[in-house]
Write a protein that holds these residues in place. Sequence first.
Motif, PDB file in Angstrom:
ATOM      1  N   LEU A 183      -0.730   7.628 -13.992  1.00  9.74           N
ATOM      2  CA  LEU A 183      -1.636   7.630 -12.854  1.00  9.74           C
ATOM      3  C   LEU A 183      -1.018   6.828 -11.713  1.00  9.74           C
ATOM      4  CD1 LEU A 183      -4.336   8.878 -12.557  1.00  9.74           C
ATOM      5  CD2 LEU A 183      -5.379   6.854 -13.509  1.00  9.74           C
ATOM      6  N   GLU A 184      -0.493   5.680 -12.060  1.00 11.99           N
ATOM      7  CA  GLU A 184       0.120   4.821 -11.060  1.00 11.99           C
ATOM      8  C   GLU A 184       1.376   5.487 -10.481  1.00 11.99           C
ATOM      9  OE1 GLU A 184       0.971   0.067 -10.613  1.00 11.99           O
ATOM     10  OE2 GLU A 184       0.050   0.915 -12.405  1.00 11.99           O
ATOM     11  N   ASP A 193      -4.239  -5.104  -1.117  1.00 11.61           N
ATOM     12  CA  ASP A 193      -4.481  -3.763  -0.602  1.00 11.61           C
ATOM     13  C   ASP A 193      -5.182  -2.915  -1.667  1.00 11.61           C
ATOM     14  OD1 ASP A 193      -3.885  -3.667   2.030  1.00 11.61           O
ATOM     15  OD2 ASP A 193      -1.802  -3.037   1.782  1.00 11.61           O
ATOM     16  N   PRO A 194      -5.929  -1.903  -1.234  1.00 11.93           N
ATOM     17  CA  PRO A 194      -6.675  -1.094  -2.202  1.00 11.93           C
ATOM     18  C   PRO A 194      -5.820  -0.566  -3.356  1.00 11.93           C
ATOM     19  CG  PRO A 194      -7.453  -0.615  -0.007  1.00 11.93           C
ATOM     20  CD  PRO A 194      -6.280  -1.545   0.155  1.00 11.93           C
ATOM     21  N   ALA A 195      -4.601  -0.121  -3.069  1.00  6.38           N
ATOM     22  CA  ALA A 195      -3.755   0.417  -4.151  1.00  6.38           C
ATOM     23  C   ALA A 195      -3.448  -0.665  -5.175  1.00  6.38           C
ATOM     24  CB  ALA A 195      -2.457   0.982  -3.573  1.00  6.38           C
ATOM     25  N   SER A 222      -6.166   5.407  -3.048  1.00  2.25           N
ATOM     26  CA  SER A 222      -5.994   3.961  -2.850  1.00  2.25           C
ATOM     27  C   SER A 222      -4.692   3.668  -2.104  1.00  2.25           C
ATOM     28  CB  SER A 222      -6.028   3.223  -4.193  1.00  2.25           C
ATOM     29  OG  SER A 222      -4.835   3.435  -4.927  1.00  2.25           O
ATOM     30  N   TYR A 230      -7.502   7.101  -7.402  1.00  2.00           N
ATOM     31  CA  TYR A 230      -6.250   6.371  -7.574  1.00  2.00           C
ATOM     32  C   TYR A 230      -5.248   6.738  -6.478  1.00  2.00           C
ATOM     33  CZ  TYR A 230      -4.077   3.308 -10.926  1.00  2.00           C
ATOM     34  OH  TYR A 230      -3.572   2.207 -11.550  1.00  2.00           O
ATOM     35  N   ILE A 283      -5.259  -3.326  -5.773  1.00  2.54           N
ATOM     36  CA  ILE A 283      -6.502  -3.662  -6.482  1.00  2.54           C
ATOM     37  C   ILE A 283      -6.783  -2.660  -7.594  1.00  2.54           C
ATOM     38  CG2 ILE A 283      -9.025  -3.714  -6.211  1.00  2.54           C
ATOM     39  CD1 ILE A 283      -8.574  -5.048  -3.474  1.00  2.54           C
ATOM     40  N   LEU A 284      -6.666  -1.368  -7.267  1.00  2.00           N
ATOM     41  CA  LEU A 284      -6.965  -0.342  -8.257  1.00  2.00           C
ATOM     42  C   LEU A 284      -5.974  -0.419  -9.415  1.00  2.00           C
ATOM     43  CD1 LEU A 284      -9.156   1.604  -8.565  1.00  2.00           C
ATOM     44  CD2 LEU A 284      -7.867   3.318  -7.339  1.00  2.00           C
ATOM     45  N   SER A 285      -4.709  -0.622  -9.062  1.00  6.40           N
ATOM     46  CA  SER A 285      -3.679  -0.715 -10.092  1.00  6.40           C
ATOM     47  C   SER A 285      -3.920  -1.928 -10.997  1.00  6.40           C
ATOM     48  CB  SER A 285      -2.316  -0.800  -9.403  1.00  6.40           C
ATOM     49  OG  SER A 285      -1.379  -1.382 -10.250  1.00  6.40           O
ATOM     50  N   ALA A 322       0.144   8.304  -8.264  1.00  3.64           N
ATOM     51  CA  ALA A 322      -0.608   7.874  -7.082  1.00  3.64           C
ATOM     52  C   ALA A 322       0.334   7.568  -5.936  1.00  3.64           C
ATOM     53  CB  ALA A 322      -1.465   6.655  -7.418  1.00  3.64           C
ATOM     54  N   ALA A 323       1.509   7.053  -6.245  1.00  3.82           N
ATOM     55  CA  ALA A 323       2.488   6.784  -5.193  1.00  3.82           C
ATOM     56  C   ALA A 323       3.149   8.081  -4.723  1.00  3.82           C
ATOM     57  CB  ALA A 323       3.540   5.804  -5.694  1.00  3.82           C
ATOM     58  N   ARG A 324       2.788   9.187  -5.357  1.00  2.96           N
ATOM     59  CA  ARG A 324       3.247  10.529  -4.979  1.00  2.96           C
ATOM     60  C   ARG A 324       4.745  10.706  -5.096  1.00  2.96           C
ATOM     61  NH1 ARG A 324      -0.107  14.302  -5.410  1.00  2.96           N
ATOM     62  NH2 ARG A 324       0.100  15.470  -3.506  1.00  2.96           N
ATOM     63  N   LEU A 365       1.415  14.235 -11.470  1.00  3.29           N
ATOM     64  CA  LEU A 365       0.886  13.717 -12.731  1.00  3.29           C
ATOM     65  C   LEU A 365       1.559  14.430 -13.913  1.00  3.29           C
ATOM     66  CD1 LEU A 365      -1.194  11.547 -13.293  1.00  3.29           C
ATOM     67  CD2 LEU A 365      -2.968  13.287 -13.227  1.00  3.29           C
TER      68      LEU A 365
END
Lengths: 362, 362
Positions: A105-106, A175-177, B159, B156, A179-181, A109-111, A115
């Motif tokens: 996921l992480e 930053d939100p990313a 974020s 995710y 925090i979520l991570s 998320a950074a693209r 996935l």
Amino acid sequence: MKPIIDPYGSELIADYQKLITDFGLEPFPANAFPNPNRLMRRNIIFAGRGLDAIAKAIREHKPYYVLTGIMPTAEKIHLGTKMVIEQVKYYQDHGAETYVLVADLEAAAAREVTLDEAKNRALAFHIPAYIALGLNPKKTTFYFQSENKQVMHLAYEFSHKITLNEFRAVYGNADPARILSALTQAGDILYPQLAKRMPGIIPTGPDQDPHLRLARDIVRRSRDRKFIMPSSSYHKFMPALNGAMKMSKSHPESYVELPEEASSIKKKINRALTGGRDTLEEHKRLGAAIEKDMVFELLKFHLIEDDQELQRIHGSYKAGTMASGEIKRIAIERLTAFMADFEKKLDAARKLVDRLGFVRFT
Amino acid sequence: MKPIIDPYGSELIADYQKLITDFGLEPFPANAFPNPNRLMRRNIIFAGRGLDAIAKAIREHKPYYVLTGIMPTAEKIHLGTKMVIEQVKYYQDHGAETYVLVADLEAAAAREVTLDEAKNRALAFHIPAYIALGLNPKKTTFYFQSENKQVMHLAYEFSHKITLNEFRAVYGNADPARILSALTQAGDILYPQLAKRMPGIIPTGPDQDPHLRLARDIVRRSRDRKFIMPSSSYHKFMPALNGAMKMSKSHPESYVELPEEASSIKKKINRALTGGRDTLEEHKRLGAAIEKDMVFELLKFHLIEDDQELQRIHGSYKAGTMASGEIKRIAIERLTAFMADFEKKLDAARKLVDRLGFVRFT
């Protein structure tokens, strides 16, 4: 038991004692653990948190868990990861329930990868590599973060347990990313306790301590969950072959990857920073400046299992009776042999992963 | 088409024109929508974002979606929710794919209820209530946030699209719980587009506009996703029966719940703030101060479907030929009938939800 070869290298890297003091870590009590492994004996595993609970679980044969992660962005792993897996294997061999999460996921998320790519990469390389490094696939629970709803639910719940300012105090950046991570990692760390209330250890580098502090803060604030405080152990960083503080992706000559070709290993070690003197005469007279010798570090961290053998090399090299060419030859020979063995085991593990029916994602 | 009865009440509540100006909203173009419903015609739906895309999809019979949520902490719903469902039903009747998410994760994260309680509450009451208010269960996708991994994956990913300062600019507060909740809501808002790229509308109150702004910012920054910008429509707030700005949980006499008993309805309406004058003589001479009349608001927002009938009541009441007792009598009669009908439909919908095989959670 005192650490055997600790003094020889720590000053190369950082002031680990200061880390212990500044962050309130516990020095790693190698003597509390049965049959400590090479990394423990040499004080390469130098500190941690909550280590008594783990040593006690081992001694008393009580349930506990060990957990580590796979970041499936990279196409290879490096020697630092090998150290972590060796720790995980130690605990697995000493009764720990073993969890390995894939941080797909992480990664996605950074693209940098999708996935599905992240998952398939973990299946094609990282999971087999972890098995090749000694994890018993039948005793290890591998899971994908993206498929684990309970971890997500914990992350959600934990978001209510910490304020932005507290988060900033732990992480600096909020930053939100981030925090979520971080909340997801706290979810990963405590996830095994949903099935069974038990202590657990995360072997990692000291740079990951903020995640542990966050998870431990969350446990304190989640009394109704009755989690046991998670533990951690921290390893010293293998210095870069070129003598820099830490291996760096931007300098491939500074580190060894798994897998890596024999010719490349040879070239890197031959170019590594050593403690050899300018002339043979001088080397014989003064002995090697072993505290600056990256090749000796490589032997100590990874390549010489036997403490007495390492002591002998240390003695001869420091006395000047062993030349730096000789120590390089030993390192090249051992690392090449290790790598050949790793690649053979990696192939076998790939077939095993296929056979065990891990699902590919499309 | 001009809004028919708009001027009669908006000044009671807030300066909606100022909201439109301050937040750059679009006034709701009721004349762009075929067969606008009561709330659209009366300008109770007063503004929104991206409304042309939705009107165009309806006119051209192109795919689009409507989405709303259930917060399963409360044991009842109130009339504001009824307004939202009426909007959702309008779009469903005009070709929209309909999504209703259950925010069980958010409800459970606050630890007011467990995840299972949240889910079961939604199944036992909220989902049947939404069906009783007119949603076609066969054309509606109900989903649980906690079961929807794709929404979590979007949260995710999103974020990484927003900084803490940007978040703070939209929401004021930027605590971790708020951040996770808002990112998940952005995931919900855009989730239907994973299956099909199409415009979508979220009918809600103007207090929810920050979620739309966040989702729209994220769309702008996720070009590779090729999302279509989500749209929204905003309703005015039904004033509280006691004349306060908004209905409030802490003053049960200020609002009507669904379901509510006939005796309680009668009591609340009889005690409501009206525009009736102190004496009958004065009332006949001056007419009702209709702009202060909460019971007339109730008729306008909810109880009188026919515009001409509402106009007649407005005329008589303002002229003083209709007394406030009479308008209360009409409201009690209509609301009691509505509630009896709602309860009957709620019972039927509960049986239907059971029959359709929605899963209970243990």
